[in-house]
Design a protein around this motif. Structure first.
Motif, PDB file in Angstrom:
ATOM      1  N   ALA A 101       2.194   1.660  -3.502  1.00  0.00           N
ATOM      2  CA  ALA A 101       1.389   2.128  -4.426  1.00  0.00           C
ATOM      3  C   ALA A 101       0.987   3.760  -4.443  1.00  0.00           C
ATOM      4  O   ALA A 101       1.060   4.502  -5.147  1.00  0.00           O
ATOM      5  CB  ALA A 101       0.144   1.422  -4.318  1.00  0.00           C
TER       6      ALA A 101
ATOM      7  N   ASP B 130       0.810  -1.144   0.092  1.00  0.00           N
ATOM      8  CA  ASP B 130       0.042   0.128   0.226  1.00  0.00           C
ATOM      9  C   ASP B 130       0.881   1.224   0.094  1.00  0.00           C
ATOM     10  O   ASP B 130       0.498   2.198  -0.543  1.00  0.00           O
ATOM     11  CB  ASP B 130      -0.783  -0.187   1.269  1.00  0.00           C
ATOM     12  CG  ASP B 130      -1.948  -0.941   1.207  1.00  0.00           C
ATOM     13  OD1 ASP B 130      -2.267  -1.462  -0.068  1.00  0.00           O
ATOM     14  OD2 ASP B 130      -2.884  -1.197   2.009  1.00  0.00           O
TER      15      ASP B 130
ATOM     16  N   ARG C 133      -8.850   3.610  -0.102  1.00  0.00           N
ATOM     17  CA  ARG C 133      -9.172   3.827  -1.268  1.00  0.00           C
ATOM     18  C   ARG C 133     -10.151   5.284  -1.113  1.00  0.00           C
ATOM     19  O   ARG C 133     -10.594   5.403  -0.089  1.00  0.00           O
ATOM     20  CB  ARG C 133     -10.025   3.161  -2.212  1.00  0.00           C
ATOM     21  CG  ARG C 133      -9.360   1.972  -2.706  1.00  0.00           C
ATOM     22  CD  ARG C 133     -10.209   0.831  -3.455  1.00  0.00           C
ATOM     23  NE  ARG C 133     -11.000   0.282  -2.495  1.00  0.00           N
ATOM     24  CZ  ARG C 133     -12.088  -0.238  -2.811  1.00  0.00           C
ATOM     25  NH1 ARG C 133     -12.698  -0.271  -4.252  1.00  0.00           N
ATOM     26  NH2 ARG C 133     -12.966  -1.161  -2.068  1.00  0.00           N
TER      27      ARG C 133
ATOM     28  N   SER D 245     -11.902 -14.516  -5.947  1.00  0.00           N
ATOM     29  CA  SER D 245     -11.822 -13.701  -7.393  1.00  0.00           C
ATOM     30  C   SER D 245     -12.880 -12.585  -7.431  1.00  0.00           C
ATOM     31  O   SER D 245     -12.737 -11.466  -7.953  1.00  0.00           O
ATOM     32  CB  SER D 245     -11.756 -14.601  -8.455  1.00  0.00           C
ATOM     33  OG  SER D 245     -11.610 -13.912  -9.726  1.00  0.00           O
TER      34      SER D 245
ATOM     35  N   LEU E  58     -12.780  -5.119  -5.098  1.00  0.00           N
ATOM     36  CA  LEU E  58     -11.518  -4.121  -4.864  1.00  0.00           C
ATOM     37  C   LEU E  58     -10.825  -3.430  -5.576  1.00  0.00           C
ATOM     38  O   LEU E  58     -10.778  -2.140  -5.738  1.00  0.00           O
ATOM     39  CB  LEU E  58     -10.449  -5.215  -4.041  1.00  0.00           C
ATOM     40  CG  LEU E  58      -9.548  -4.372  -3.288  1.00  0.00           C
ATOM     41  CD1 LEU E  58     -10.002  -3.482  -2.122  1.00  0.00           C
ATOM     42  CD2 LEU E  58      -8.237  -5.453  -2.868  1.00  0.00           C
ATOM     43  N   ARG E  59     -10.864  -3.944  -6.941  1.00  0.00           N
ATOM     44  CA  ARG E  59     -10.313  -3.191  -8.030  1.00  0.00           C
ATOM     45  C   ARG E  59     -11.253  -2.374  -8.796  1.00  0.00           C
ATOM     46  O   ARG E  59     -10.790  -1.112  -9.184  1.00  0.00           O
ATOM     47  CB  ARG E  59      -9.789  -4.401  -9.083  1.00  0.00           C
ATOM     48  CG  ARG E  59      -8.562  -5.018  -8.674  1.00  0.00           C
ATOM     49  CD  ARG E  59      -8.025  -6.085  -9.824  1.00  0.00           C
ATOM     50  NE  ARG E  59      -8.846  -7.113  -9.978  1.00  0.00           N
ATOM     51  CZ  ARG E  59      -9.598  -7.371 -11.033  1.00  0.00           C
ATOM     52  NH1 ARG E  59      -9.804  -6.634 -11.974  1.00  0.00           N
ATOM     53  NH2 ARG E  59     -10.428  -8.578 -11.112  1.00  0.00           N
ATOM     54  N   GLU E  60     -12.488  -2.656  -8.828  1.00  0.00           N
ATOM     55  CA  GLU E  60     -13.414  -1.859  -9.633  1.00  0.00           C
ATOM     56  C   GLU E  60     -14.572  -0.949  -8.913  1.00  0.00           C
ATOM     57  O   GLU E  60     -15.144  -0.307  -9.536  1.00  0.00           O
ATOM     58  CB  GLU E  60     -14.020  -2.732 -10.709  1.00  0.00           C
ATOM     59  CG  GLU E  60     -12.857  -3.277 -11.713  1.00  0.00           C
ATOM     60  CD  GLU E  60     -13.394  -4.082 -13.094  1.00  0.00           C
ATOM     61  OE1 GLU E  60     -14.787  -3.844 -13.233  1.00  0.00           O
ATOM     62  OE2 GLU E  60     -12.755  -4.873 -13.635  1.00  0.00           O
TER      63      GLU E  60
ATOM     64  N   HIS F 290     -17.213  -8.523 -16.823  1.00  0.00           N
ATOM     65  CA  HIS F 290     -16.074  -8.509 -15.848  1.00  0.00           C
ATOM     66  C   HIS F 290     -16.402  -9.452 -14.565  1.00  0.00           C
ATOM     67  O   HIS F 290     -15.592 -10.268 -13.861  1.00  0.00           O
ATOM     68  CB  HIS F 290     -15.774  -7.109 -15.302  1.00  0.00           C
ATOM     69  CG  HIS F 290     -15.040  -6.300 -16.146  1.00  0.00           C
ATOM     70  ND1 HIS F 290     -14.591  -4.969 -15.891  1.00  0.00           N
ATOM     71  CD2 HIS F 290     -15.038  -6.669 -17.573  1.00  0.00           C
ATOM     72  CE1 HIS F 290     -14.022  -4.503 -16.930  1.00  0.00           C
ATOM     73  NE2 HIS F 290     -14.305  -5.415 -18.085  1.00  0.00           N
TER      74      HIS F 290
ATOM     75  N   ASP G  43     -10.646  -0.831   3.515  1.00  0.00           N
ATOM     76  CA  ASP G  43     -10.656  -2.139   3.150  1.00  0.00           C
ATOM     77  C   ASP G  43     -10.269  -3.050   4.176  1.00  0.00           C
ATOM     78  O   ASP G  43     -10.590  -4.082   4.244  1.00  0.00           O
ATOM     79  CB  ASP G  43      -9.889  -2.301   1.929  1.00  0.00           C
ATOM     80  CG  ASP G  43     -10.489  -1.342   0.725  1.00  0.00           C
ATOM     81  OD1 ASP G  43     -11.636  -1.760   0.393  1.00  0.00           O
ATOM     82  OD2 ASP G  43     -10.060  -0.755   0.040  1.00  0.00           O
TER      83      ASP G  43
ATOM     84  N   ASP H 249     -11.776  -9.619  -5.179  1.00  0.00           N
ATOM     85  CA  ASP H 249     -10.837  -8.996  -5.883  1.00  0.00           C
ATOM     86  C   ASP H 249     -11.364  -8.200  -6.855  1.00  0.00           C
ATOM     87  O   ASP H 249     -10.828  -6.879  -7.272  1.00  0.00           O
ATOM     88  CB  ASP H 249      -9.813  -9.853  -6.409  1.00  0.00           C
ATOM     89  CG  ASP H 249      -8.473  -9.109  -6.885  1.00  0.00           C
ATOM     90  OD1 ASP H 249      -7.665  -8.542  -6.271  1.00  0.00           O
ATOM     91  OD2 ASP H 249      -8.577  -9.273  -8.233  1.00  0.00           O
ATOM     92  N   LEU H 250     -12.343  -8.376  -7.597  1.00  0.00           N
ATOM     93  CA  LEU H 250     -12.891  -7.673  -8.718  1.00  0.00           C
ATOM     94  C   LEU H 250     -13.664  -6.105  -8.039  1.00  0.00           C
ATOM     95  O   LEU H 250     -13.288  -5.180  -8.444  1.00  0.00           O
ATOM     96  CB  LEU H 250     -14.002  -8.571  -9.345  1.00  0.00           C
ATOM     97  CG  LEU H 250     -14.779  -7.668 -10.317  1.00  0.00           C
ATOM     98  CD1 LEU H 250     -14.006  -7.244 -11.481  1.00  0.00           C
ATOM     99  CD2 LEU H 250     -15.968  -8.534 -10.854  1.00  0.00           C
TER     100      LEU H 250
END
Length: 348
Positions: A181, A178, A211, A290, A296-298, A309, A231, A293-294
């Motif tokens: 990033a 973190d 975020r 999975s 978390l990303r989007e 997606h 998160d 994670d999607l």
């Protein structure tokens, strides 16, 4: 990119260089040439190894943890320390009885909390401020949770409850990924005196915030709205205390001309109904990971989460050979402030 030669290559180079400088007679008289070659090559190999390590430390995305923290600090991006959860518990007892600072409360799992200020009890349940003894997200405690005084106090009920605001703002020390990033984001988006990216960075400087998003003029001309999530907390949506902490911090950084609004996203639970092959515990776990994670990303406030997606996240899970996504069946569209959060998966 620095390419470190293998030890065998260094031995061969050193041997070749040495032998080209010796005549046949000298070779016979100096039969230890091979030993010298290997000793020199070994020393050279260690030096090459150090050069290889240095080549990684001078680039921010490959630097070791300790040097990354130092690089980031030079750019004034400090690693966020762990924070102590705090809040109030409701204590009942004889009116006028004092709960002294330093009194210790224990949660059922053993976590300890200290009273931070002398508090005189009133006729009804009285709010008493407490602070977790150990910093970290584990100190956050839901409203209504019962705690017990480690040492009973005369005329005071031993069991207390966390008030409606819960014990909040506890966070773990920022992880190295973190920090890396955030550091790279700082380099790629330098401060601009109050640009949109600045508000995102300011919010993410607050411990526990992972975020953040900014919405200029959402509340009208001259306004800036910031939303954020945590998160690493059991619930990613911040509570009012955590929202107030972020607003206070950004207020200390932002231009004085902007009207700032910091609000929590409105969570919208996203559930899934899936027919999975093979339908084993391991594959189900991989699919859930999975999908999380999607999100978390989007996932973001006001986002449109594409059904393609979602299908891709299921299909790329380890061990999956076939699936049917029964629901949802269309793109998931969210309005201003709404944000999808993971709900549950029903397996058919």
């Amino acid at each position: 990119m620095f390419n470190r030669p293998a030890l065998t290559d260094i031995v061969a180079r050193t041997r070749g260089d040495l032998l080209t400088r010796l005549t046949q007679d000298e070779l016979l008289r100096r039969a230890d040439a091979e030993i010298n070659t290997r000793v020199l090559a070994g020393a050279s190999h260690e030096i090459h190894g150090y050069l290889d390590w240095i080549s990684l430390q001078i680039i921010y995305d490959t630097a070791d943890d300790e040097l990354l923290v130092r690089w980031a600090s030079i750019w004034k991006v400090e690693r966020k320390d762990a924070q102590f959860a705090s809040g109030n518990v409701l204590v009942t007892g004889t009116a006028g009885q004092t709960i002294e600072a330093g009194s210790v409360l224990k949660r059922p799992d053993g976590a300890l909390f200290d009273v931070t200020a002398d508090t005189v009890l009133g006729a009804s349940a009285t709010a008493v401020p407490v602070l977790a003894e150990v910093a970290g997200v584990a100190g956050n405690t839901d409203a209504g949770m019962q705690l017990t005084f480690l040492n009973p106090i005369a005329n005071v009920q031993s069991v207390v409850v966390v008030d409606s605001n819960k014990l909040a703002n506890g966070s773990d020390i920022e992880s190295i990924p973190d920090l890396r990033a955030r550091f790279i984001e700082r380099i790629q988006n330098p401060p601009s005196g109050g640009a949109a990216d600045d508000y995102v960075e300011w919010a993410k400087e607050v411990p526990g915030v992972t975020r953040a998003w900014v919405y200029p003029k959402e509340m009208g001309a001259g306004t800036v709205t910031v939303r954020f999530v945590r998160d690493d907390d059991p619930t990613i949506i911040p509570d009012p205390t955590e929202v107030a902490a972020v607003k206070s911090y950004i207020d200390s950084k932002r231009p004085v001309t902007a009207d700032l609004y910091v609000v929590a996203p409105t969570p919208v639970t996203l559930n899934f109904n899936i027919q999975l092959t093979p339908s084993t515990v391991a594959v189900k776990g991989a699919v859930e990971a999975s999908l999380r994670d999607l999100l978390l990303r989007e996932a973001a406030p006001g986002v449109t989460l594409l059904i393609s997606h979602i299908r891709e996240a299921i299909s790329t899970a380890a061990g999956e050979t076939d699936n049917v996504l029964i629901s949802p069946t269309t793109n998931q569209v969210y309005t201003t402030g709404q944000m999808p959060v993971f709900g549950a998966i029903s397996w058919v």
